[in-house]
Each structure stands twice: as C-alpha cells, then as structure tokens.
Design an enzyme around this catalytic site. Structure first.
Site, PDB file in Angstrom:
ATOM      1  N   LEU A  48      38.633  -0.747  -6.266  1.00  0.00           N
ATOM      2  CA  LEU A  48      38.241  -0.376  -4.916  1.00  0.00           C
ATOM      3  C   LEU A  48      37.551   0.974  -5.018  1.00  0.00           C
ATOM      4  CD1 LEU A  48      41.366  -1.165  -2.680  1.00  0.00           C
ATOM      5  CD2 LEU A  48      39.116  -2.222  -2.478  1.00  0.00           C
ATOM      6  N   ASP A  49      36.461   1.152  -4.279  1.00  0.00           N
ATOM      7  CA  ASP A  49      35.771   2.435  -4.291  1.00  0.00           C
ATOM      8  C   ASP A  49      36.708   3.533  -3.801  1.00  0.00           C
ATOM      9  OD1 ASP A  49      33.383   1.152  -5.035  1.00  0.00           O
ATOM     10  OD2 ASP A  49      32.988   0.642  -2.948  1.00  0.00           O
ATOM     11  N   ALA A  50      36.381   4.772  -4.157  1.00  0.00           N
ATOM     12  CA  ALA A  50      37.211   5.903  -3.751  1.00  0.00           C
ATOM     13  C   ALA A  50      37.348   5.991  -2.237  1.00  0.00           C
ATOM     14  CB  ALA A  50      36.635   7.205  -4.301  1.00  0.00           C
ATOM     15  N   SER A  96      37.318   3.508  -0.172  1.00  0.00           N
ATOM     16  CA  SER A  96      37.966   2.317   0.365  1.00  0.00           C
ATOM     17  C   SER A  96      39.455   2.409   0.076  1.00  0.00           C
ATOM     18  CB  SER A  96      37.384   1.050  -0.266  1.00  0.00           C
ATOM     19  OG  SER A  96      36.004   0.939   0.012  1.00  0.00           O
ATOM     20  N   ARG A 129      30.042  -2.746  -3.910  1.00  0.00           N
ATOM     21  CA  ARG A 129      30.037  -2.302  -2.507  1.00  0.00           C
ATOM     22  C   ARG A 129      29.463  -3.373  -1.570  1.00  0.00           C
ATOM     23  NH1 ARG A 129      31.260   3.134  -2.135  1.00  0.00           N
ATOM     24  NH2 ARG A 129      30.249   3.429  -0.139  1.00  0.00           N
TER      25      ARG A 129
END
Length: 207
Positions: free
Chosen positions: A53-55, A57, A156
């Site tokens: 998961l992106d930072a 998110s 993303r």
C-alpha cells in the site's frame, strides 16, 4: 493489538495489519519514512509484506514469513479481489459510477494508456458497514465515499481511476482481500492467523 503466539507446523507465521497512513509497506528504507518495524510488535525474522500500500494509503496489509504466498496470490491463474473504501472530492453521479464500473482509461508505466477492466463500484452511505473500526475525520467541501472492488493491481490504480473520472482521491482504505478483512482493527493494530485461516481467507490452495 490482537495477536497470539501461534506458529504453524511449517514454522511460518501469518499476519494481517491495519497499516496507518504515512507508513511504507516495508521494514527498511533509505528515506526518513514510517516503517512497519515502527509498529509495536516483534515480528519474526523473515517477515515481509505481500503486495503493498502506498505511504498515503491505509488499511489491510498482509505480512508473512511464508515466501510462497506472493507467487500463489499474484502469479496464479485466478485473479483475487481487493476492496477499497475511497473518499473522493465532489458528488459522484450515476453516470460517473458506470464509467468507473465499465472501465476507464488511465496512464500506466511506459508511459501508455490502459483501460481498466470492469469492476465493482458503489456509493457508501455508512463506512462502518465495511470497516467496523472506521474513524471519521473532518472533510471540507462536498465529498463521496465509494466502495471499489477490483482484481488488478497496477501502480496507484484506484487513485488514477477516480482522478480520471474527475474526482481526486482524498483518502483510500483497503478493507479486504478476498475473505480477509480489517474487521475492527484500528490503525497500527494487527491480528495473527493460522496458516489454514490465511490460505482459506485468500481462497488459495495450501501447498
């Protein structure tokens, strides 16, 4: 924090965590960022995240010492559904919901234009119906919560989809992967599962 000291006969360990925002999905980084090792738990050696998961998110992240999971989950013949609650700017019309449901063009690595596959998209009136531990935060201006379920994992992708539809993402929470869900886990909390629970929840066959 909900966990136990269960260790499968194989010696592998399996965890689901609620990754907070402003934390990357790894234990080491050359950058000054929040790390999984900052969580209040002594993970066993060899623990790694499955996917990421992106930072910016948050939500469900899978961790394990079982190296087989990534191959079985992402490289098998069956695509596995992930579900996200997504807060976007503005009021989303039925026309836009259908645009997202039927596939929308986004920019992907290359760069090139990619049309997403049809997926689940619904408005969410009550976020706690999908995530019991949901914590509201103040949002300025009109905004809409969406539930998006897809089987793709391009970089993303969910954020690119809603932006392409004219509704930039404000907040993104992954609430489930197949039958594994956040349930009542708060940000930073984790739950340890048996290998049987983990494999069955992901709907993959245990080796």
């Amino acid at each position: 924090m909900s966990t136990s000291n269960m260790v499968a006969e194989s010696g592998f360990r399996y965890f689901i965590i609620n990754k907070p925002r402003n934390m990357v999905s790894q234990f080491k980084s050359p950058d000054a960022v929040g790390l999984l090792g900052d969580l209040d738990f002594a993970f066993p050696e060899g623990t790694h995240a499955i996917g990421r998961l992106d930072a910016d998110s948050e939500g469900l992240l899978l961790l394990t010492t079982d190296q087989r999971i990534t191959r079985l989950l992402f490289q098998g013949p069956i695509s596995h559904q992930r579900k996200y609650m997504v807060l976007v700017k503005g009021e989303v019309s039925e026309e836009t919901l259908n645009l997202l449901r039927n596939g929308i063009e986004i920019l992907v690595e290359g760069p090139s234009i990619y049309r997403t596959v049809p997926c689940l998209v619904e408005r969410v009136a009550d976020p706690t119906a999908y995530y019991a531990g949901f914590v509201h935060e103040k949002v300025y201006g009109k905004a809409t919560w969406l539930l998006i379920g897809n089987t793709e994992g391009k970089f993303r992708q969910i954020r690119k989809m809603v932006r392409a539809a004219g509704h930039p993402c404000i907040r993104l929470i992954r609430v489930g992967i197949e039958d594994l869900t956040l349930s009542e886990l708060l940000p930073g909390e984790l739950r340890e599962l048996s290998g049987k629970e983990f494999y069955e929840g992901l709907k993959i066959e245990h080796p």
